[in-house]
Design a protein around this motif. Structure first.
Motif, short mmCIF file in Angstrom:
data_model
loop_
_atom_site.label_atom_id
_atom_site.label_comp_id
_atom_site.label_asym_id
_atom_site.label_seq_id
_atom_site.Cartn_x
_atom_site.Cartn_y
_atom_site.Cartn_z
N GLN A 92 6.03 -0.40 6.26
CA GLN A 92 5.24 -0.14 5.06
C GLN A 92 4.77 1.31 5.02
O GLN A 92 4.72 2.00 6.02
CB GLN A 92 4.04 -1.10 4.99
N TRP A 94 1.60 2.43 2.94
CA TRP A 94 0.55 1.91 2.05
C TRP A 94 -0.77 2.57 2.39
O TRP A 94 -1.17 2.61 3.55
CB TRP A 94 0.47 0.40 2.28
N ILE A 106 -0.53 -5.99 -1.14
CA ILE A 106 0.75 -5.50 -0.65
C ILE A 106 1.66 -6.70 -0.45
O ILE A 106 1.22 -7.76 -0.01
CB ILE A 106 0.58 -4.67 0.64
N GLN A 117 8.05 -3.70 3.00
CA GLN A 117 7.19 -3.58 1.82
C GLN A 117 8.05 -3.49 0.56
O GLN A 117 8.98 -2.69 0.49
CB GLN A 117 6.32 -2.34 1.93
N GLU A 120 2.99 -2.94 -4.08
CA GLU A 120 1.59 -2.74 -3.75
C GLU A 120 0.78 -2.47 -5.01
O GLU A 120 1.32 -2.06 -6.03
CB GLU A 120 1.41 -1.55 -2.82
N THR A 122 -3.34 -0.87 -5.53
CA THR A 122 -4.54 -0.42 -4.81
C THR A 122 -5.66 -0.10 -5.78
O THR A 122 -5.43 0.27 -6.93
CB THR A 122 -4.25 0.82 -3.95
#
Length: 124
Positions: A92, A94, A106, A117, A120, A122
């Motif tokens: 990942q 992230w 995620i 991954q 995602e 955020t």
């Protein structure tokens, strides 16, 4: 297990040891209290919803099968600044928003060896 009839035939709701598990269309949400370290059991569900009250490490899920996708929905508590560490099996890149109350998610896909991954979100 509660049967909600044909209108909700793909949804199952039940309570197990204080952990609510619900879902539909083959995805189950495992709402966990804070656990460190944490390893998702794919047999219980593929979506984890957790409020972080300290730093935590996520170990590779157990009972993974090639092609399975898992999503972690992680909420920072009222203090924020909680750091997430991923085991080596997670591939990942992230950077979650660690401000108090922020929600980050995620998603990973299992290729038979690693959890890669695929998405995602955020700072929600």
């Amino acid at each position: 297990v509660l049967n909600l009839g044909t209108a909700n035939k793909n949804r199952v709701f039940y309570q197990k040891s204080g952990t609510e598990i619900s879902g539909g269309q083959g995805a189950f949400v495992v709402a966990e209290g804070f656990v460190n370290p944490y390893a998702l059991d794919i047999a219980a569900g593929t979506i984890v919803k957790m409020t972080l009250t300290d730093n935590t490490t996520f170990n590779a899920p157990t009972n993974g099968k090639t092609g399975v996708a898992v999503t972690y929905i992680l909420t920072q508590d009222g203090t924020g600044g909680r750091v997430v560490t991923w085991a080596a099996a997670f591939k990942q890149n992230w950077t979650p928003n660690t401000a108090a109350g922020k929600i980050n998610s995620i998603t990973f896909f299992y290729d038979g060896t690693n959890w890669i991954q695929t998405g995602e979100r955020t700072g929600m």
